[in-house]
Design a protein around this motif. Structure first.
Motif, PDB file in Angstrom:
ATOM      1  N   LEU A   1    -136.518  62.650 -67.612  1.00  0.00           N
ATOM      2  CA  LEU A   1    -136.449  62.378 -66.182  1.00  0.00           C
ATOM      3  C   LEU A   1    -135.276  63.113 -65.545  1.00  0.00           C
ATOM      4  O   LEU A   1    -135.418  63.736 -64.498  1.00  0.00           O
ATOM      5  CB  LEU A   1    -136.334  60.865 -65.937  1.00  0.00           C
ATOM      6  N   LEU A   2    -134.128  63.042 -66.179  1.00  0.00           N
ATOM      7  CA  LEU A   2    -132.950  63.729 -65.636  1.00  0.00           C
ATOM      8  C   LEU A   2    -133.165  65.241 -65.596  1.00  0.00           C
ATOM      9  O   LEU A   2    -132.774  65.899 -64.623  1.00  0.00           O
ATOM     10  CB  LEU A   2    -131.707  63.389 -66.462  1.00  0.00           C
ATOM     11  N   ALA A   3    -133.801  65.794 -66.639  1.00  0.00           N
ATOM     12  CA  ALA A   3    -134.083  67.234 -66.650  1.00  0.00           C
ATOM     13  C   ALA A   3    -135.035  67.597 -65.517  1.00  0.00           C
ATOM     14  O   ALA A   3    -134.852  68.624 -64.838  1.00  0.00           O
ATOM     15  CB  ALA A   3    -134.663  67.645 -68.000  1.00  0.00           C
TER      16      ALA A   3
ATOM     17  N   ARG B   1    -135.869  70.044 -60.227  1.00  0.00           N
ATOM     18  CA  ARG B   1    -136.309  69.941 -58.826  1.00  0.00           C
ATOM     19  C   ARG B   1    -135.149  70.258 -57.885  1.00  0.00           C
ATOM     20  O   ARG B   1    -135.313  70.970 -56.897  1.00  0.00           O
ATOM     21  CB  ARG B   1    -136.861  68.545 -58.543  1.00  0.00           C
ATOM     22  N   GLN B   2    -133.975  69.736 -58.202  1.00  0.00           N
ATOM     23  CA  GLN B   2    -132.803  69.997 -57.369  1.00  0.00           C
ATOM     24  C   GLN B   2    -132.457  71.488 -57.386  1.00  0.00           C
ATOM     25  O   GLN B   2    -132.159  72.070 -56.343  1.00  0.00           O
ATOM     26  CB  GLN B   2    -131.613  69.162 -57.885  1.00  0.00           C
ATOM     27  N   ASP B   3    -132.524  72.107 -58.556  1.00  0.00           N
ATOM     28  CA  ASP B   3    -132.259  73.543 -58.658  1.00  0.00           C
ATOM     29  C   ASP B   3    -133.283  74.348 -57.869  1.00  0.00           C
ATOM     30  O   ASP B   3    -132.943  75.311 -57.172  1.00  0.00           O
ATOM     31  CB  ASP B   3    -132.260  73.985 -60.126  1.00  0.00           C
TER      32      ASP B   3
ATOM     33  N   ARG C   1    -132.669  76.800 -54.630  1.00  0.00           N
ATOM     34  CA  ARG C   1    -133.068  78.210 -54.606  1.00  0.00           C
ATOM     35  C   ARG C   1    -133.936  78.517 -53.393  1.00  0.00           C
ATOM     36  O   ARG C   1    -133.923  79.614 -52.847  1.00  0.00           O
ATOM     37  CB  ARG C   1    -133.854  78.547 -55.868  1.00  0.00           C
ATOM     38  N   HIS C   2    -134.729  77.539 -52.938  1.00  0.00           N
ATOM     39  CA  HIS C   2    -135.641  77.773 -51.829  1.00  0.00           C
ATOM     40  C   HIS C   2    -135.105  77.258 -50.496  1.00  0.00           C
ATOM     41  O   HIS C   2    -135.841  77.168 -49.524  1.00  0.00           O
ATOM     42  CB  HIS C   2    -137.010  77.136 -52.136  1.00  0.00           C
ATOM     43  N   GLY C   3    -133.857  76.873 -50.487  1.00  0.00           N
ATOM     44  CA  GLY C   3    -133.225  76.472 -49.244  1.00  0.00           C
ATOM     45  C   GLY C   3    -133.622  75.102 -48.748  1.00  0.00           C
ATOM     46  O   GLY C   3    -133.437  74.785 -47.575  1.00  0.00           O
ATOM     47  N   HIS C   4    -134.170  74.264 -49.603  1.00  0.00           N
ATOM     48  CA  HIS C   4    -134.483  72.874 -49.209  1.00  0.00           C
ATOM     49  C   HIS C   4    -133.305  71.983 -49.592  1.00  0.00           C
ATOM     50  O   HIS C   4    -132.708  72.141 -50.632  1.00  0.00           O
ATOM     51  CB  HIS C   4    -135.733  72.376 -49.957  1.00  0.00           C
ATOM     52  N   GLY C   5    -133.035  70.993 -48.782  1.00  0.00           N
ATOM     53  CA  GLY C   5    -132.062  69.962 -49.124  1.00  0.00           C
ATOM     54  C   GLY C   5    -130.704  70.414 -48.940  1.00  0.00           C
ATOM     55  O   GLY C   5    -129.714  69.973 -49.158  1.00  0.00           O
TER      56      GLY C   5
END
Length: 118
Positions: free
Chosen positions: A101-103, A108-110, A114-118
């Motif tokens: 889950l953490l991975a 998802r965060q990475d 990279r795509h400028g979200h968040g």
């Protein structure tokens, strides 16, 4: 109904003074006075704790001259360890699921970064 030794051992281990007595007995035999020394309790109170430990099979008592010595009997602790080991697979699997889950969250965060979200 006969008392379950595992329950007796867990009951004996539930008290911090009894656990401390067992730790002290790993160093060798001891008298009630020696076992009572680090605690703010009476020797009769330590004797009661020793009776609980003896009933659970964790301590044996013998006489040497006028001294009554207590000795650690570790076999019941092996039985507790064996019983607890059954849960090792459960914990290992739980930790593996948490790692996954953490991975996934990190990926998802990475990806969002990279795509400028968040």
């Amino acid at each position: 109904m006969a008392e379950d030794r595992l329950s007796l051992v867990f009951g004996a281990l539930a008290d911090p003074i009894r656990r401390a007595i067992l730790i002290r007995l790993t160093e060798g035999e001891a008298t009630v006075a020696e076992l009572a020394a680090p605690f703010d309790v009476s020797q009769p109170a330590i004797s009661k704790h020793l009776r609980v430990l003896e009933h659970a099979g964790l301590v044996s008592r013998s006489r040497r001259a006028t001294a009554r010595l207590s000795r650690l009997e570790a076999e019941p602790l092996r039985e507790v360890t064996t019983w607890l080991a059954r849960y090792q697979r459960f914990w290992d699997e739980s930790h593996e699921r948490l790692d996954e889950l953490l991975a996934a969250l990190q990926a998802r965060q990475d990806d969002d970064a990279r795509h400028g979200h968040g």
